[in-house]
Design a protein around this motif. Structure first.
Motif, short mmCIF file in Angstrom:
data_model
loop_
_atom_site.label_atom_id
_atom_site.label_comp_id
_atom_site.label_asym_id
_atom_site.label_seq_id
_atom_site.Cartn_x
_atom_site.Cartn_y
_atom_site.Cartn_z
N LYS A 1 17.04 15.47 6.37
CA LYS A 1 15.98 16.41 6.74
C LYS A 1 14.93 16.54 5.64
N LYS A 2 14.98 15.65 4.66
CA LYS A 2 14.01 15.71 3.57
C LYS A 2 12.61 15.42 4.11
N LYS A 3 11.65 16.15 3.55
CA LYS A 3 10.26 15.97 3.95
C LYS A 3 9.61 14.93 3.04
N VAL A 4 8.86 14.02 3.62
CA VAL A 4 8.17 12.99 2.87
C VAL A 4 6.69 13.36 2.76
N MET A 5 6.17 13.29 1.57
CA MET A 5 4.76 13.62 1.36
C MET A 5 3.84 12.67 2.12
N ALA B 1 16.90 7.19 9.56
CA ALA B 1 18.12 6.43 9.81
C ALA B 1 19.35 7.12 9.24
N SER B 2 19.17 7.83 8.14
CA SER B 2 20.30 8.53 7.52
C SER B 2 20.39 9.99 7.97
N SER C 1 0.84 -1.19 0.00
CA SER C 1 0.00 0.00 0.00
C SER C 1 0.88 1.24 0.00
N LEU C 2 0.32 2.37 -0.40
CA LEU C 2 1.10 3.61 -0.46
C LEU C 2 1.56 4.03 0.93
N ARG C 3 0.70 3.91 1.92
CA ARG C 3 1.08 4.29 3.29
C ARG C 3 2.28 3.48 3.78
N SER C 4 2.28 2.19 3.49
CA SER C 4 3.38 1.33 3.93
C SER C 4 4.69 1.74 3.26
N LEU C 5 4.64 2.02 1.96
CA LEU C 5 5.85 2.39 1.24
C LEU C 5 6.38 3.75 1.70
N LEU C 6 5.48 4.71 1.94
CA LEU C 6 5.92 6.03 2.42
C LEU C 6 6.50 5.92 3.82
N SER C 7 5.97 5.04 4.64
CA SER C 7 6.51 4.83 6.00
C SER C 7 7.94 4.31 5.92
N LYS C 8 8.20 3.43 4.97
CA LYS C 8 9.56 2.90 4.80
C LYS C 8 10.52 4.00 4.35
N VAL C 9 10.03 4.92 3.49
CA VAL C 9 10.88 6.04 3.05
C VAL C 9 11.21 6.93 4.24
#
Length: 340
Positions: free
Chosen positions: A219-223, A215-216, A201-209
């Protein structure tokens, strides 16, 4: 009169000796060496010898003749040969006999008459058979399968969902599903149709991003999923559809809205259906294509933000115009002040 008998079988339908040809049980029109000998004015053993010669040199093939037996006047079985129409036409010029010309003419006329009679009987049988009307259950089944096909095409449903829907419809109508495949391949539209690719699902993939960025220490923002879908909508990859609903999450018009992958987005995701909500699609994204999709959408972000700002200004202008038409001038002025 004598009867023609198949070898090793019980007595077949008799062929009376005053008939030149008959219809065999496989609907083949045939005659036999006894009839030919009588019509051509030759002895039966001489006709058999001529036919044996034609069979031996291959002039008559195995489809043109059949070895059969007949019962003579003493009740004893004797050998003869049965000929199809083609076999008879080939053999007649080689038979000879004092009445060969008349025999050929009568035999050909008999075959033609029998062929016409068969055609007439078939037409009568076809006309006599009533056209069976579809009963209510059959009509309902056809309508349901037609509706499933239209829905699957319009919603761009993936193959596994189409298979599950058809299996459910078959079970509903008591049809066997033994001929349906055990599984279907879900793969990108332009990709190799070899095996199904893993999806999430999209939510699962965005959570992984997000987890990767944390972890790295990026400071990038994820939509959010909503922002991601709106950007995909701007790119023409998804549609925002609705269906009637009585649930608490329906809007004031009794509609429930959901996202559906369009034809443009089928390289990156597939449409599935939730068993709990089978009337709406549930996009699932191919894991191996998700990074490519994010890069493609990121490239569209400046254009999307510009379009979104223009839409906001347009909405504000319409809002202000409606306020200026307000009969209460003071409220209208306050309205415009609030907009500033």
């Amino acid at each position: 009169m004598s009867d023609i008998v198949s070898p090793g079988c019980d007595l077949m339908e008799p062929m009376k000796m005053d008939a030149l040809c008959r219809v065999r049980e496989d609907n083949e029109i045939v005659t036999d060496a006894l009839t030919v000998s009588r019509e051509f004015g030759r002895r039966h053993d001489n006709v058999l010898a001529a036919l044996d010669s034609l069979i031996e040199d291959g002039t008559l093939n195995h489809l043109d003749f059949k070895a059969v037996e007949y019962r003579d006047g003493k009740g004893e079985f004797r050998r003869t040969v049965e000929l199809t129409e083609r076999g008879a036409l080939i053999a007649m010029p080689f038979i000879g006999g004092r009445k060969s010309r008349q025999g050929q003419s009568r035999l050909i006329d008999s075959f033609l008459a029998m062929r016409e009679e068969l055609r007439r009987l078939r037409e009568q049988k076809t006309e006599a058979e009533p056209t069976r009307a579809l009963d209510a259950d059959e009509k309902r089944m056809r309508r349901d399968f037609l509706m499933l096909g239209l829905a699957a095409d319009n919603l761009n449903l993936c193959q596994s969902t189409r298979l599950r829907m058809n299996s459910a419809c078959a079970d509903l109508h008591g049809c066997s599903t033994s001929l349906l495949p055990a599984h279907a391949i879900d793969a990108p539209k332009d990709g190799p149709q070899i095996s199904s690719l893993p999806t999430d699902s999209l939510r699962s993939l965005l959570s992984k991003v997000r987890a990767h960025y944390r972890a790295s220490e990026s400071k990038k923002k994820v939509m959010t999923a909503r922002e991601f879908y709106e950007l995909m909508q701007f790119a023409g990859m998804v549609e925002y559809l609705s269906r009637a609903s009585t649930s608490t999450d329906a809007d004031e018009n009794g509609l429930k809205w959901f996202w559906s992958i369009s034809a443009e987005g089928l390289n990156y995701a597939k449409n599935m259906t939730d068993p709990k909500s089978p009337r709406q699609t549930q996009p699932h994204f191919y894991r191996g294509h998700f990074d490519e999709l994010r890069r493609k959408l990121s490239a569209l972000m400046p254009e999307y933000l510009k379009w979104k700002a223009e839409q906001a200004l347009k909405t504000c202008a319409e809002y202000a115009a409606s306020a200026s038409r307000c009969p209460d001038v003071r409220e209208a002025a306050e309205y415009r002040e609030d907009l500033r």
